[in-house]
Design a protein around this motif. Structure first.
Motif, PDB file in Angstrom:
ATOM      1  N   HIS A 179     -17.872   0.444  89.955  1.00 44.03           N
ATOM      2  CA  HIS A 179     -17.112  -0.663  89.871  1.00 44.03           C
ATOM      3  C   HIS A 179     -16.796  -1.204  91.709  1.00 44.03           C
ATOM      4  CE1 HIS A 179     -15.731  -1.861  86.258  1.00 44.03           C
ATOM      5  NE2 HIS A 179     -15.181  -0.147  85.857  1.00 44.03           N
ATOM      6  N   ASP A 180     -16.764  -0.240  92.898  1.00 43.45           N
ATOM      7  CA  ASP A 180     -16.589   0.208  93.893  1.00 43.45           C
ATOM      8  C   ASP A 180     -17.773  -0.925  94.496  1.00 43.45           C
ATOM      9  OD1 ASP A 180     -14.951   1.771  94.396  1.00 43.45           O
ATOM     10  OD2 ASP A 180     -16.145   3.108  94.519  1.00 43.45           O
ATOM     11  N   HIS A 181     -18.776  -0.978  94.069  1.00 47.99           N
ATOM     12  CA  HIS A 181     -19.990  -2.045  94.288  1.00 47.99           C
ATOM     13  C   HIS A 181     -19.715  -2.559  93.471  1.00 47.99           C
ATOM     14  CE1 HIS A 181     -24.006  -3.422  94.957  1.00 47.99           C
ATOM     15  NE2 HIS A 181     -24.094  -4.051  93.915  1.00 47.99           N
ATOM     16  N   VAL A 182     -18.906  -3.819  92.593  1.00 54.04           N
ATOM     17  CA  VAL A 182     -19.064  -5.289  91.643  1.00 54.04           C
ATOM     18  C   VAL A 182     -18.123  -5.629  93.218  1.00 54.04           C
ATOM     19  CG1 VAL A 182     -18.169  -5.890  90.292  1.00 54.04           C
ATOM     20  CG2 VAL A 182     -19.665  -4.755  90.013  1.00 54.04           C
ATOM     21  N   ASN A 183     -16.975  -5.118  93.403  1.00 50.51           N
ATOM     22  CA  ASN A 183     -16.041  -4.876  93.672  1.00 50.51           C
ATOM     23  C   ASN A 183     -15.843  -5.468  95.199  1.00 50.51           C
ATOM     24  OD1 ASN A 183     -13.998  -5.008  91.874  1.00 50.51           O
ATOM     25  ND2 ASN A 183     -13.321  -3.440  92.004  1.00 50.51           N
ATOM     26  N   GLU A 184     -17.016  -4.839  96.221  1.00 53.65           N
ATOM     27  CA  GLU A 184     -17.079  -5.188  97.645  1.00 53.65           C
ATOM     28  C   GLU A 184     -18.062  -6.233  96.938  1.00 53.65           C
ATOM     29  OE1 GLU A 184     -19.044  -3.174 100.772  1.00 53.65           O
ATOM     30  OE2 GLU A 184     -20.386  -3.698  99.248  1.00 53.65           O
ATOM     31  N   VAL A 185     -18.663  -6.742  96.716  1.00 53.12           N
ATOM     32  CA  VAL A 185     -19.783  -7.954  96.495  1.00 53.12           C
ATOM     33  C   VAL A 185     -19.272  -9.079  96.085  1.00 53.12           C
ATOM     34  CG1 VAL A 185     -21.232  -8.898  95.204  1.00 53.12           C
ATOM     35  CG2 VAL A 185     -21.455  -6.508  95.093  1.00 53.12           C
ATOM     36  N   LYS A 186     -17.794  -9.051  95.596  1.00 52.74           N
ATOM     37  CA  LYS A 186     -16.861  -9.901  95.214  1.00 52.74           C
ATOM     38  C   LYS A 186     -16.385 -10.542  96.248  1.00 52.74           C
ATOM     39  CE  LYS A 186     -16.152  -9.573  90.523  1.00 52.74           C
ATOM     40  NZ  LYS A 186     -14.947  -8.947  89.195  1.00 52.74           N
ATOM     41  N   LYS A 187     -15.546  -9.674  97.449  1.00 55.16           N
ATOM     42  CA  LYS A 187     -14.917  -9.584  98.737  1.00 55.16           C
ATOM     43  C   LYS A 187     -16.003 -10.687  99.763  1.00 55.16           C
ATOM     44  CE  LYS A 187     -12.084  -7.259 101.348  1.00 55.16           C
ATOM     45  NZ  LYS A 187     -11.579  -5.326 101.943  1.00 55.16           N
ATOM     46  N   MET A 188     -17.152  -9.620  98.775  1.00 59.77           N
ATOM     47  CA  MET A 188     -18.174  -9.872 100.808  1.00 59.77           C
ATOM     48  C   MET A 188     -18.282 -11.337 100.180  1.00 59.77           C
ATOM     49  SD  MET A 188     -17.427  -7.933 103.176  1.00 59.77           S
ATOM     50  CE  MET A 188     -19.058  -8.460 103.704  1.00 59.77           C
ATOM     51  N   VAL A 189     -18.549 -12.098  99.460  1.00 62.31           N
ATOM     52  CA  VAL A 189     -19.222 -13.186  99.660  1.00 62.31           C
ATOM     53  C   VAL A 189     -19.081 -14.233  98.931  1.00 62.31           C
ATOM     54  CG1 VAL A 189     -21.310 -14.089  97.762  1.00 62.31           C
ATOM     55  CG2 VAL A 189     -21.541 -11.844  98.451  1.00 62.31           C
ATOM     56  N   PRO A 190     -18.966 -15.400  99.620  1.00 59.87           N
ATOM     57  CA  PRO A 190     -17.599 -16.397  99.111  1.00 59.87           C
ATOM     58  C   PRO A 190     -18.251 -17.001  98.227  1.00 59.87           C
ATOM     59  CG  PRO A 190     -18.477 -17.052 101.505  1.00 59.87           C
ATOM     60  CD  PRO A 190     -19.406 -15.711 100.700  1.00 59.87           C
ATOM     61  N   ALA A 191     -17.276 -17.450  97.132  1.00 59.60           N
ATOM     62  CA  ALA A 191     -17.091 -17.718  95.822  1.00 59.60           C
ATOM     63  C   ALA A 191     -18.669 -18.647  94.886  1.00 59.60           C
ATOM     64  CB  ALA A 191     -15.819 -18.056  95.008  1.00 59.60           C
ATOM     65  N   GLU A 192     -18.205 -20.234  96.452  1.00 63.96           N
ATOM     66  CA  GLU A 192     -19.229 -20.926  96.502  1.00 63.96           C
ATOM     67  C   GLU A 192     -20.664 -20.311  96.484  1.00 63.96           C
ATOM     68  OE1 GLU A 192     -18.282 -21.235 100.061  1.00 63.96           O
ATOM     69  OE2 GLU A 192     -17.345 -20.699  98.254  1.00 63.96           O
ATOM     70  N   LYS A 193     -20.964 -19.123  96.286  1.00 72.45           N
ATOM     71  CA  LYS A 193     -22.503 -18.739  96.883  1.00 72.45           C
ATOM     72  C   LYS A 193     -22.402 -17.585  96.077  1.00 72.45           C
ATOM     73  CE  LYS A 193     -23.691 -18.350 100.542  1.00 72.45           C
ATOM     74  NZ  LYS A 193     -24.826 -18.178 102.446  1.00 72.45           N
ATOM     75  N   LEU A 194     -21.715 -17.236  95.269  1.00 68.80           N
ATOM     76  CA  LEU A 194     -21.979 -16.945  94.480  1.00 68.80           C
ATOM     77  C   LEU A 194     -22.058 -16.567  92.582  1.00 68.80           C
ATOM     78  CD1 LEU A 194     -21.895 -12.900  93.813  1.00 68.80           C
ATOM     79  CD2 LEU A 194     -19.403 -13.283  93.801  1.00 68.80           C
ATOM     80  N   LEU A 195     -23.157 -16.085  92.103  1.00 65.06           N
ATOM     81  CA  LEU A 195     -22.583 -15.834  90.680  1.00 65.06           C
ATOM     82  C   LEU A 195     -23.088 -14.718  89.982  1.00 65.06           C
ATOM     83  CD1 LEU A 195     -23.507 -17.676  87.680  1.00 65.06           C
ATOM     84  CD2 LEU A 195     -26.055 -17.192  88.307  1.00 65.06           C
ATOM     85  N   ILE A 196     -22.018 -14.588  89.266  1.00 68.81           N
ATOM     86  CA  ILE A 196     -21.981 -13.116  89.057  1.00 68.81           C
ATOM     87  C   ILE A 196     -22.163 -13.303  86.901  1.00 68.81           C
ATOM     88  CG2 ILE A 196     -20.514 -11.229  88.109  1.00 68.81           C
ATOM     89  CD1 ILE A 196     -18.103 -12.113  89.845  1.00 68.81           C
TER      90      ILE A 196
END
Length: 286
Positions: free
Chosen positions: A174-191
């Motif tokens: 959860h720490d890792h997933v939450n950090e990725v969501k925080k660090m990467v702009p939404a328009e550049k991220l696919l979950i």
């Protein structure tokens, strides 16, 4: 449309999130090689120096670009461990966060790569791996998987969290997933989960959906087979055969220098043959 060349996709998902299948799929739609721990283990031993440098935080941008110059993207460790560094090196690259149920992820890591690594770090496997020239490789895998991510609240690396149990491992997840969501702009991220298939992935990368089925690669069985191969080979070559030769020499009173040399020569000849066969068996390891 995604760029036709260069490193365009940074995989930020943890290992055991379908990264082997993802790698196979990305090779098809990005038309090039994709970095993965399998590259470190089996394909590019010449990159080991770089990852040791990266672990120490000493790799510069030109070295990152040089090592990854032949790749279109990357998933799994070590890429996902260094996803923030890679975002600085490749600011135009998109980020893919592969996910799955965190408890199932913990069980997969524990029963596959962690189990394998524990075996490789135990005697007599350590001696056997040194004999066939693979000890450094497995130590590098251990180092990459034992460093604590900066996002981890427990300061445990992946292997440390798994060793601590389900609660610690799921917290690291959860720490890792939450950090990725925080660090990467939404328009550049696919979950994304592998079970979603081509659609979201191809839309994200703006590439056509292939006509072929989405690749499904499950390396758990092969990994366990390799673990058993090394374990059995280690006990046979390092323990059982030497003990048998010592007993033979004692029982037959073969104490002369000539007899000892013959037994030693036979043992080392067997070692050479066994090492060649085992290296061939493990040539696809990873």
């Amino acid at each position: 449309m995604v760029a036709d060349e260069g490193f365009v996709l940074i995989g930020a998902g943890l290992p055991r999130t379908g990264t082997m299948s993802t790698r196979a799929a990305l090779k098809i739609i990005l038309k090039g090689n994709i970095y993965h721990m399998a590259v470190v283990v089996a394909e590019r031993p010449d990159h080991h120096w770089f990852w040791r440098k990266a672990i120490k935080g000493e790799a510069n941008k030109s070295e990152w670009r040089k090592v990854l110059s032949d790749f279109r993207g990357g998933v799994d460790y070590p890429i996902s461990f260094f996803y923030k560094e890679l975002m600085e090196v490749y600011p135009n690259a998109k980020v893919l966060l592969t996910t799955r149920d965190p408890v199932k992820w913990y069980e997969s890591v524990k029963n596959a790569i962690y189990k394998l690594q524990c075996t490789m770090q135990s005697w007599p496997c350590t001696w056997f791996l040194s004999l066939i020239g693979r000890r450094d490789m497995f130590q590098l895998v251990d180092d990459l998987s034992s460093v604590a991510p900066k996002c981890s609240s427990s300061r445990l690396g992946m292997f440390g969290a798994v060793a601590a149990g389900e609660k610690a491992a799921v917290q690291l997840w959860h720490d890792h997933v939450n950090e990725v969501k925080k660090m990467v702009p939404a328009e550049k991220l696919l979950i994304w989960e592998v079970k979603e298939g081509w659609g979201p992935l191809c839309k994200f990368l703006d590439v056509p959906v292939p006509q072929e089925p989405f690749p499904r690669v499950n390396d758990t069985k092969e990994m366990e087979q390799n673990r058993k191969t090394i374990l059995y080979a280690s006990w046979l070559l390092i323990v059982l055969i030497p003990m048998a030769l010592v007993f033979t020499a004692w029982y037959c009173s073969l104490s002369s220098p000539q007899h000892i040399l013959v037994l030693a020569g036979a043992y080392f000849a067997f070692i050479q043959l066994f090492v060649v066969l085992t290296k061939w068996k493990l040539s696809k390891f990873g």
